[in-house]
Design a protein around this motif. Structure first.
Motif, mmCIF file in Angstrom:
data_model
loop_
_atom_site.group_PDB
_atom_site.id
_atom_site.type_symbol
_atom_site.label_atom_id
_atom_site.label_comp_id
_atom_site.label_asym_id
_atom_site.label_seq_id
_atom_site.Cartn_x
_atom_site.Cartn_y
_atom_site.Cartn_z
ATOM 1 N N UNK A 61 -0.614 -1.564 -10.282
ATOM 2 C CA UNK A 61 -0.294 -1.453 -8.856
ATOM 3 C C UNK A 61 -1.448 -0.834 -8.066
ATOM 4 N N UNK A 62 -2.113 0.174 -8.643
ATOM 5 C CA UNK A 62 -3.270 0.784 -7.978
ATOM 6 C C UNK A 62 -4.379 -0.244 -7.793
ATOM 7 N N UNK A 63 -4.670 -1.019 -8.849
ATOM 8 C CA UNK A 63 -5.692 -2.069 -8.761
ATOM 9 C C UNK A 63 -5.285 -3.138 -7.751
ATOM 10 N N UNK A 64 -4.001 -3.505 -7.760
ATOM 11 C CA UNK A 64 -3.500 -4.519 -6.823
ATOM 12 C C UNK A 64 -3.611 -4.026 -5.386
ATOM 13 N N UNK A 65 -3.281 -2.760 -5.154
ATOM 14 C CA UNK A 65 -3.369 -2.198 -3.806
ATOM 15 C C UNK A 65 -4.808 -2.213 -3.314
ATOM 16 N N UNK A 66 -5.739 -1.895 -4.198
ATOM 17 C CA UNK A 66 -7.162 -1.946 -3.826
ATOM 18 C C UNK A 66 -7.565 -3.370 -3.453
ATOM 19 N N UNK A 67 -7.126 -4.349 -4.252
ATOM 20 C CA UNK A 67 -7.435 -5.746 -3.957
ATOM 21 C C UNK A 67 -6.786 -6.185 -2.643
ATOM 22 N N UNK A 68 -5.533 -5.806 -2.428
ATOM 23 C CA UNK A 68 -4.854 -6.159 -1.181
ATOM 24 C C UNK A 68 -5.552 -5.526 0.022
#
Length: 140
Positions: A61-68
């Motif tokens: 989720x942390x990686x996804x939030x950074x990508x988003x």
């Protein structure tokens, strides 16, 4: 023609092509963008609270939030209105639900995702989204 475009992503190269196409279409039609990342619970499991699987989900989720946030910055550069969300579940269910909830006129997504199985023309998530939603889907 399009007021709201839903762009689901899993961070893969194929999904990145879908993101670019979706942003270009949103720019062309001055459409709102809804960008979605779903932590796939069938791949990563349903975590018990405070377990090691939960820690893995939080990292994803942390990686996804950074990508988003990167996608949001790109959309902001284009002057687009954008909402980004990261959630957990079965991707095709979350994508179709988000399309309905946000009254999306179009879903733009990669033909394949992270697994990049080249034995079929479409990945399993894209195939299921196309079959389950009434919203038009552009598979890139």
């Amino acid at each position: 023609m399009y007021d709201t475009i839903l762009i689901p992503t899993d961070g893969s190269e194929q999904a990145a092509r879908g993101v670019e196409q979706g942003l270009n279409l949103a720019d062309q039609y001055d459409a709102k963008v809804v960008c979605l990342y779903v932590v796939d619970e069938r791949r990563h499991g349903r975590p018990p609270a405070l377990g090691s699987v939960e820690a893995e989900h939080e990292k994803i989720e942390d990686d996804a939030t950074e990508m988003l946030n990167e996608i949001k910055a790109r959309a902001d550069e284009l002057g687009l209105e954008v909402d980004c969300e990261c959630c957990r579940g079965l991707p095709w269910e979350k994508i179709t639900t988000h399309a309905e909830r946000n009254d999306a006129d179009l879903i733009v997504m990669g033909r394949r995702g992270a697994t990049n199985d080249r034995t079929t023309p479409l990945g399993s998530v894209t195939d299921r989204v196309i079959r389950l939603t009434e919203t038009p889907v552009q598979a890139v």
